[in-house]
Design an enzyme around this catalytic site. Structure first.
Site, PDB file in Angstrom:
ATOM      1  N   TYR A   4      51.634  37.318  38.240  1.00 37.10           N
ATOM      2  CA  TYR A   4      50.221  36.945  38.358  1.00 37.10           C
ATOM      3  C   TYR A   4      49.780  36.137  37.130  1.00 37.10           C
ATOM      4  O   TYR A   4      49.000  35.202  37.240  1.00 37.10           O
ATOM      5  CB  TYR A   4      49.346  38.193  38.512  1.00 37.10           C
ATOM      6  N   ARG A  36      47.536  27.570  37.593  1.00 32.48           N
ATOM      7  CA  ARG A  36      46.252  27.252  38.223  1.00 32.48           C
ATOM      8  C   ARG A  36      45.274  26.686  37.191  1.00 32.48           C
ATOM      9  O   ARG A  36      44.630  25.660  37.429  1.00 32.48           O
ATOM     10  CB  ARG A  36      45.675  28.520  38.865  1.00 32.48           C
ATOM     11  N   TYR A  43      37.812  36.714  30.794  1.00 33.85           N
ATOM     12  CA  TYR A  43      38.627  37.893  30.493  1.00 33.85           C
ATOM     13  C   TYR A  43      39.353  37.698  29.161  1.00 33.85           C
ATOM     14  O   TYR A  43      39.840  36.599  28.872  1.00 33.85           O
ATOM     15  CB  TYR A  43      39.708  38.097  31.567  1.00 33.85           C
ATOM     16  N   ARG A  53      32.788  34.983  41.099  1.00 35.85           N
ATOM     17  CA  ARG A  53      32.707  36.225  41.883  1.00 35.85           C
ATOM     18  C   ARG A  53      32.258  35.981  43.309  1.00 35.85           C
ATOM     19  O   ARG A  53      32.566  36.765  44.210  1.00 35.85           O
ATOM     20  CB  ARG A  53      31.760  37.212  41.203  1.00 35.85           C
ATOM     21  N   GLU A  59      41.136  46.357  47.202  1.00 37.38           N
ATOM     22  CA  GLU A  59      40.302  45.190  46.920  1.00 37.38           C
ATOM     23  C   GLU A  59      39.677  44.722  48.237  1.00 37.38           C
ATOM     24  O   GLU A  59      40.306  44.803  49.285  1.00 37.38           O
ATOM     25  CB  GLU A  59      41.161  44.079  46.310  1.00 37.38           C
TER      26      GLU A  59
HETATM   27  C1  3EB Z   1      39.606  40.815  39.448  1.00 37.86           C
HETATM   28  O1  3EB Z   1      38.401  41.001  39.639  1.00 37.86           O
HETATM   29  C2  3EB Z   1      40.520  41.290  40.537  1.00 37.86           C
HETATM   30  O2  3EB Z   1      42.942  35.428  40.452  1.00 37.86           O
HETATM   31  O3  3EB Z   1      41.883  34.369  42.034  1.00 37.86           O
HETATM   32  C3  3EB Z   1      40.015  38.964  42.381  1.00 37.86           C
HETATM   33  C4  3EB Z   1      39.640  37.734  42.938  1.00 37.86           C
HETATM   34  C5  3EB Z   1      41.091  39.011  41.519  1.00 37.86           C
HETATM   35  C6  3EB Z   1      40.347  36.565  42.621  1.00 37.86           C
HETATM   36  C7  3EB Z   1      42.132  35.401  41.384  1.00 37.86           C
HETATM   37  C8  3EB Z   1      41.790  37.856  41.203  1.00 37.86           C
HETATM   38  C9  3EB Z   1      41.423  36.639  41.748  1.00 37.86           C
HETATM   39  O4  3EB Z   1      40.064  40.315  38.422  1.00 37.86           O
HETATM   40  C10 3EB Z   1      41.538  40.302  40.937  1.00 37.86           C
END
Ligand code: 3EB
Length: 339
Positions: free
Chosen positions: A149, A156, A209, A222, A329
């Site tokens: 990941y 990306r 993050y 989001r 999820e």
């Molecule tokens: C998160 O909130 C959970 O890498 O495109 C959620 C939605 C998550 C999209 C992405 C990853 C992605 O981090 C994981």
């Protein structure tokens, strides 16, 4: 062709598809299952999710507002109706080798996939990415010295950066899940008009993050609001049991489901604030639910029924969430007709 749902998105059974003539407005399909689709025309983009369907209809159809045109370029198969474009690109990793600079294979595959998508969108005149679905095999496995990941996130990010697309308000809604096999697969909806990106007040924006989660932060918002064919569409990204930037309730699928419902609730409040129309409510979401362990299906389903109600359309599948400690999820969409 019949199905449940309205407008752009609805759930279908594979049998319903095989039965009759395809709707000329069909933009493409999402197809859950280890066995791929059969007897579909090559000109219909279809993203196969190499994952077992646990409950619900295994096919989701994306339908435009009028007749569609098909194309295939730079490895992307796509269809558009003049306003919205749905495309799919699959990249097999085995044609890549470790880069001279040590860049891992999946990083290179992800970067190439996104570069192809951006090139196509520029040429077709659909500059605005609305929603992206990423599926990669063995997402939590470490290869070439880095979790897959995390490799994906670097590739990306590099492609977004090179295309000048790391602009905060235009980062699309997305999800990224681990599946049991197949190529790296990226599907997307793109428009001629921009969306409005929504962030969640309970969560740190993923693009911020800290480095504990990998050398490159994930590139997604989001949620996103977009206007299309007299309606407003809300696309909710993959939403898990994360508060701030931390995974909550390790090992407890029910508590994780409650936490993600609180996240969805806060996100809908935020989306409603940004929307021109009435408020978005949890029961109107149609959702794709990812469960890491199939034995968690029943408790997760019961908790979601409590939070989302029984009426909404939902499909459950087995997939790996991008952090090893996350068990469930949910991603979703909702539509409001504009008066
Ligand atoms: C998160 O909130 C959970 O890498 O495109 C959620 C939605 C998550 C999209 C992405 C990853 C992605 O981090 C994981």
């Amino acid at each position: 062709m019949t199905g449940v749902g309205h407008g752009l998105h609805r759930f279908l059974s594979g049998a319903a598809l095989a039965g009759g003539a395809l709707d000329p407005a069909l933009l493409g399909l999402s197809w859950i299952g280890l066995a791929g689709p059969t007897a579909l025309p090559q000109s219909l983009p279809c993203q196969q999710l190499h994952a077992p369907c646990l409950l619900g209809e295994a096919v989701e159809a994306w339908t435009g507002a009028g007749p569609t045109l098909a194309g295939s370029r730079h490895g992307v198969r796509y269809r558009h109706d003049g306003g919205l474009l749905f495309g799919v690109i699959e990249v097999a990793e085995d044609v890549f080798v470790l880069g001279d600079d040590g860049s891992p294979v999946l990083q290179r595959a992800a970067q190439q996939a996104y570069e192809a998508v951006f090139r196509l969108l520029g040429e077709e005149g659909y500059p605005h990415l609305w929603r992206i679905w990423n599926y990669l095999p063995h997402i939590n496995r470490e290869t070439d010295g880095l979790e897959r990941y995390r490799q994906f996130n670097i590739g990306r990010h590099r492609a977004f950066e090179a295309a000048g697309r790391l602009v905060m308000d235009s980062i699309p809604a997305a999800s990224a899940l681990g599946v049991s096999g197949g190529p790296l697969s990226v599907a997307f909806l793109a428009g001629r008009t921009p969306t409005r990106s929504i962030e969640n007040p309970r969560q740190l924006s993923a693009f911020r993050y800290p480095a504990d989660y990998g050398p490159c932060s994930p590139t997604f918002s989001r949620a996103a609001l977009g206007g299309y064919a007299g309606a407003e569409w809300l696309f909710v990204s993959g939403t898990a049991s994360i508060v701030g930037h931390q995974s909550m309730h390790p090992g407890d699928p029910v508590a994780q489901t409650r936490e993600l419902l609180a996240n969805l609730d806060a996100l809908l409040a935020e989306a409603s604030r940004c929307s021109a129309g009435p408020a978005y409510r949890l029961p109107e979401l149609s959702a794709r639910v990812y469960v890491r362990n199939p034995e968690h299906l029943a408790p997760v389903q019961a908790e979601l029924a409590r939070g989302l109600g029984d009426t909404a359309q939902r499909v459950y599948l087995q997939a790996d969430v991008c952090r090893a400690d996350l068990l469930v999820e949910v991603e979703a969409q909702a539509c409001h007709l504009l008066s």
